[in-house]
Scaffold this motif. Structure first.
Motif, PDB file in Angstrom:
ATOM      1  N   LEU A 184      30.690 -12.542  51.575  1.00 46.57           N
ATOM      2  CA  LEU A 184      29.649 -12.595  50.552  1.00 46.57           C
ATOM      3  C   LEU A 184      30.152 -12.027  49.235  1.00 46.57           C
ATOM      4  N   ALA A 185      30.975 -10.971  49.300  1.00 46.01           N
ATOM      5  CA  ALA A 185      31.520 -10.382  48.075  1.00 46.01           C
ATOM      6  C   ALA A 185      32.424 -11.368  47.346  1.00 46.01           C
ATOM      7  N   ALA A 186      33.167 -12.197  48.089  1.00 52.03           N
ATOM      8  CA  ALA A 186      34.016 -13.201  47.442  1.00 52.03           C
ATOM      9  C   ALA A 186      33.174 -14.213  46.677  1.00 52.03           C
ATOM     10  N   LEU A 187      32.052 -14.623  47.277  1.00 54.86           N
ATOM     11  CA  LEU A 187      31.166 -15.550  46.578  1.00 54.86           C
ATOM     12  C   LEU A 187      30.534 -14.902  45.356  1.00 54.86           C
ATOM     13  N   GLN A 188      30.121 -13.625  45.483  1.00 55.10           N
ATOM     14  CA  GLN A 188      29.522 -12.940  44.345  1.00 55.10           C
ATOM     15  C   GLN A 188      30.534 -12.740  43.231  1.00 55.10           C
ATOM     16  N   THR A 189      31.783 -12.489  43.564  1.00 54.18           N
ATOM     17  CA  THR A 189      32.826 -12.365  42.544  1.00 54.18           C
ATOM     18  C   THR A 189      32.957 -13.661  41.752  1.00 54.18           C
ATOM     19  N   TYR A 190      32.905 -14.787  42.457  1.00 53.30           N
ATOM     20  CA  TYR A 190      32.974 -16.067  41.755  1.00 53.30           C
ATOM     21  C   TYR A 190      31.770 -16.252  40.837  1.00 53.30           C
ATOM     22  N   LEU A 191      30.564 -15.893  41.326  1.00 52.65           N
ATOM     23  CA  LEU A 191      29.368 -16.039  40.491  1.00 52.65           C
ATOM     24  C   LEU A 191      29.460 -15.169  39.243  1.00 52.65           C
ATOM     25  N   VAL A 192      29.951 -13.938  39.397  1.00 55.01           N
ATOM     26  CA  VAL A 192      30.064 -13.029  38.260  1.00 55.01           C
ATOM     27  C   VAL A 192      31.104 -13.538  37.274  1.00 55.01           C
ATOM     28  N   GLN A 193      32.236 -14.029  37.786  1.00 55.74           N
ATOM     29  CA  GLN A 193      33.263 -14.550  36.895  1.00 55.74           C
ATOM     30  C   GLN A 193      32.752 -15.742  36.101  1.00 55.74           C
ATOM     31  N   ALA A 194      31.950 -16.603  36.744  1.00 50.77           N
ATOM     32  CA  ALA A 194      31.392 -17.743  36.023  1.00 50.77           C
ATOM     33  C   ALA A 194      30.381 -17.284  34.980  1.00 50.77           C
ATOM     34  N   ALA A 195      29.595 -16.240  35.309  1.00 51.36           N
ATOM     35  CA  ALA A 195      28.574 -15.753  34.374  1.00 51.36           C
ATOM     36  C   ALA A 195      29.177 -15.033  33.180  1.00 51.36           C
ATOM     37  N   THR A 196      30.363 -14.463  33.351  1.00 47.08           N
ATOM     38  CA  THR A 196      31.009 -13.727  32.260  1.00 47.08           C
ATOM     39  C   THR A 196      32.164 -14.509  31.640  1.00 47.08           C
ATOM     40  N   GLY A 197      32.212 -15.796  31.918  1.00 48.27           N
ATOM     41  CA  GLY A 197      33.332 -16.603  31.433  1.00 48.27           C
ATOM     42  C   GLY A 197      33.094 -17.224  30.080  1.00 48.27           C
ATOM     43  N   GLY A 198      32.207 -16.628  29.276  1.00 49.13           N
ATOM     44  CA  GLY A 198      31.977 -17.140  27.937  1.00 49.13           C
ATOM     45  C   GLY A 198      30.872 -18.160  27.833  1.00 49.13           C
ATOM     46  N   ARG A 199      30.170 -18.425  28.955  1.00 47.68           N
ATOM     47  CA  ARG A 199      29.089 -19.395  28.923  1.00 47.68           C
ATOM     48  C   ARG A 199      27.763 -18.657  28.779  1.00 47.68           C
ATOM     49  N   ASP A 200      27.151 -18.750  27.630  1.00 54.04           N
ATOM     50  CA  ASP A 200      25.865 -18.100  27.382  1.00 54.04           C
ATOM     51  C   ASP A 200      24.764 -19.021  27.897  1.00 54.04           C
ATOM     52  N   CYS A 201      24.636 -19.095  29.215  1.00 55.78           N
ATOM     53  CA  CYS A 201      23.750 -20.064  29.850  1.00 55.78           C
ATOM     54  C   CYS A 201      22.966 -19.368  30.945  1.00 55.78           C
ATOM     55  N   HIS A 202      21.636 -19.496  30.879  1.00 59.36           N
ATOM     56  CA  HIS A 202      20.783 -18.874  31.888  1.00 59.36           C
ATOM     57  C   HIS A 202      21.051 -19.457  33.266  1.00 59.36           C
ATOM     58  N   GLU A 203      21.410 -20.750  33.343  1.00 63.20           N
ATOM     59  CA  GLU A 203      21.667 -21.387  34.629  1.00 63.20           C
ATOM     60  C   GLU A 203      22.856 -20.769  35.349  1.00 63.20           C
ATOM     61  N   VAL A 204      23.766 -20.142  34.612  1.00 57.22           N
ATOM     62  CA  VAL A 204      24.938 -19.513  35.217  1.00 57.22           C
ATOM     63  C   VAL A 204      24.685 -18.034  35.480  1.00 57.22           C
ATOM     64  N   ARG A 205      23.986 -17.360  34.573  1.00 54.17           N
ATOM     65  CA  ARG A 205      23.753 -15.925  34.748  1.00 54.17           C
ATOM     66  C   ARG A 205      22.737 -15.632  35.839  1.00 54.17           C
ATOM     67  N   HIS A 206      21.719 -16.485  35.963  1.00 50.80           N
ATOM     68  CA  HIS A 206      20.661 -16.219  36.937  1.00 50.80           C
ATOM     69  C   HIS A 206      21.180 -16.216  38.379  1.00 50.80           C
ATOM     70  N   PRO A 207      22.031 -17.169  38.813  1.00 50.36           N
ATOM     71  CA  PRO A 207      22.573 -17.089  40.174  1.00 50.36           C
ATOM     72  C   PRO A 207      23.357 -15.803  40.440  1.00 50.36           C
ATOM     73  N   ALA A 208      24.052 -15.281  39.423  1.00 50.89           N
ATOM     74  CA  ALA A 208      24.784 -14.029  39.613  1.00 50.89           C
ATOM     75  C   ALA A 208      23.825 -12.871  39.875  1.00 50.89           C
ATOM     76  N   ARG A 209      22.681 -12.868  39.191  1.00 49.12           N
ATOM     77  CA  ARG A 209      21.686 -11.809  39.432  1.00 49.12           C
ATOM     78  C   ARG A 209      21.076 -11.946  40.829  1.00 49.12           C
ATOM     79  N   ILE A 210      20.800 -13.174  41.240  1.00 48.01           N
ATOM     80  CA  ILE A 210      20.269 -13.381  42.588  1.00 48.01           C
ATOM     81  C   ILE A 210      21.308 -12.972  43.631  1.00 48.01           C
ATOM     82  N   GLY A 211      22.572 -13.323  43.383  1.00 50.65           N
ATOM     83  CA  GLY A 211      23.638 -12.968  44.323  1.00 50.65           C
ATOM     84  C   GLY A 211      23.767 -11.468  44.507  1.00 50.65           C
TER      85      GLY A 211
END
Length: 487
Positions: A184-211
């Protein structure tokens, strides 16, 4: 555990397979420091020694790795800490405080305790300061508190701060819990990396918060007594949600890349083979007659269901495959995470009834002789899982089946599937699984053909097993549903 054709499951297994994945120089640096400044477990270690941990921090928490004496990198974290969701800046400091380098201690010859080196340094400074103050005429009642208070704070304050910091963190230890939580931590790491990868998008940040919430809840469940047998359905449900979140984010990232004009590249397919060491936990009995299963077919596809005007065709010699919370049959054994039982085991009185009988009815309708049907395929047939309530509680039924297997009250083929293979059998027949390759920063797509290959491989093991004796479903089985009374 199961998935529908609407929500394919991905995986991001490349993260955290080894300490500091992608930064091997960092691990070597930390290992050398640990060898130089701390006690590293070796042949002469006893239980009294605490293992030295090297902490790999992440935005969601940390992984604590041991330092083996032979210099090889560890395969499983010794400790995983998960930070509370929606942590404030002050609460986030707990992550850095608890993962600081361990304090060095001085052994006292006359007292059966040790003293922190920092306490000794503070005491020496306080003493010198007191002597200096006394020579300048400062009263003794002012000097004495200044001498004793700083060393006491230096010795006891860190323990108090540790206790406060642990209120905002859930820590999991042990090979089994850490092995599961690392996925689960590996999946959450991917979600966090996508959310902090320069994309100011709620669709990307929200899954990281849920994760983060899912990871926090899973850490709490793994800390419950006997978690392997009491809460594994809840754990698998959270793993399924994390897989769906990761796949959702992967689709968003891929869509954003195509909109930005990124060149299309063919997805690389790894030379993955579904073969692995499948440990068998089977107890055949001499009472069971010989079974000649059919040749291996493409398993797990939708069966030819009979029409209302045609008679219901029953095939009792079929098998149910279901994934479950991993367990270890004994010390030094491989992880067991998937089980295959004969359909008759669903009629066992110790399985939840009448749910087991109804699932048996669904499982044996219009199948091929010797077919292996994953639980995910049944979910696909039941409207993507929407119709499970009218059939039965599959979670409690599979919990009962696993209990029968582990108690030796029925035979089973117990499997330790690789992560990708396990994800494939947990999806519907037409689903895809996307694996993230961190080294190449790309995704690999696995589809129905790969799923069929996994089931064919499982069928090969099962065929060799039942060639001598078929699986024993258990004693005292209930009567199946009469075809004339079925729906």
């Amino acid at each position: 555990m199961t998935d529908t054709h609407r929500t394919p499951s991905p995986t991001a297994a490349a993260h955290h397979e080894r300490p500091f994945t992608g930064r091997p120089g960092r691990w070597e640096k930390e290992r050398v420091r640990a060898l130089r400044t701390a006690h590293v477990p070796g042949r002469t270690c006893t239980a009294a020694f605490e293992p030295v941990l090297v902490y790999e921090r992440a935005r969601w928490g940390w992984l604590g790795w041991t330092v083996p004496g032979d210099g090889s990198p560890p395969e499983i974290p010794h400790q995983i800490g998960v930070l509370t969701p929606a942590a404030t800046r002050t609460q986030r400091l707990a992550l850095y405080w608890l993962t600081r380098r361990p304090a060095r201690h001085l052994a006292l010859a006359t007292v059966p305790k040790s003293l922190r080196c920092s306490t000794a340094c503070v005491a020496l400074i306080s003493l010198l300061t007191a002597l200096f103050a006394a020579r300048h005429g400062i009263p003794v009642d002012v000097v004495l508190p200044a001498v004793f208070l700083p060393p006491l704070l230096a010795e006891h304050l860190p323990d108090r701060l540790d206790a406060r910091a642990r209120e905002h963190v859930r820590m999991v230890e042990g090979d089994g819990p850490c092995r599961y939580l690392r996925r689960l931590a590996a999946l959450q790491t991917y979600l966090v990396q996508a959310a902090t990868g320069g994309r100011d998008c709620h669709e990307v940040r929200h899954p990281a918060r849920i994760g983060q919430h899912v990871l926090w809840d899973a850490a709490g469940l793994l800390k419950t007594p006997d978690a392997r047998t009491t809460v594994w359905p809840e754990l698998i449900a959270r793993e399924r949600l994390m897989l769906q979140l990761a796949h959702q984010v992967a689709q968003i990232v891929e869509r954003s890349a195509s909109e930005d004009g990124a060149p299309d590249t063919d997805q690389r397919r790894a030379s993955w083979q579904p073969t692995c060491s499948y440990p068998q936990d089977v107890r055949p009995t001499s009472r069971s007659p010989h079974l000649s299963p059919s040749p291996a077919l493409l398993k797990g596809t939708l069966p030819m269901l009979p029409s209302e005007s045609s008679p219901v065709v029953r095939t009792p010699d079929v098998y149910l495959l279901f994934a479950h919370e991993p367990y270890y049959p004994g010390p030094g054994t491989q992880e067991i995470n998937t089980t295959v039982v004969v359909a008759g085991s669903l009629l066992h009185p110790r399985v939840r009834q009448p749910d087991g009988t109804r699932i048996h009815d669904l499982l044996t309708r219009g199948r091929r002789q010797g077919e292996i049907i994953p639980l995910a395929t049944l979910s696909h047939e039941l409207g993507g899982g929407a119709d499970w309530p009218r059939v039965g509680d599959w979670e409690r039924v599979t919990t009962g089946l696993l209990h029968l297997v582990r108690c030796g009250d029925c035979d089973a083929l117990s499997l330790g599937l690789p992560e990708i293979a396990r994800a494939l059998v947990c999806t519907g027949p037409g689903s895809h699984v996307r694996a993230y390759d961190a080294a190449a920063d790309d995704f690999i797509d696995y589809g129905p053909t790969d799923r069929a290959a996994v089931l064919t491989e499982v069928d090969t093991f099962l065929t060799s097993l039942v060639a001598e004796q078929k699986l024993w479903p258990g004693d005292g089985l209930l009567s199946p549903i009469n075809p004339g009374d079925a729906r």
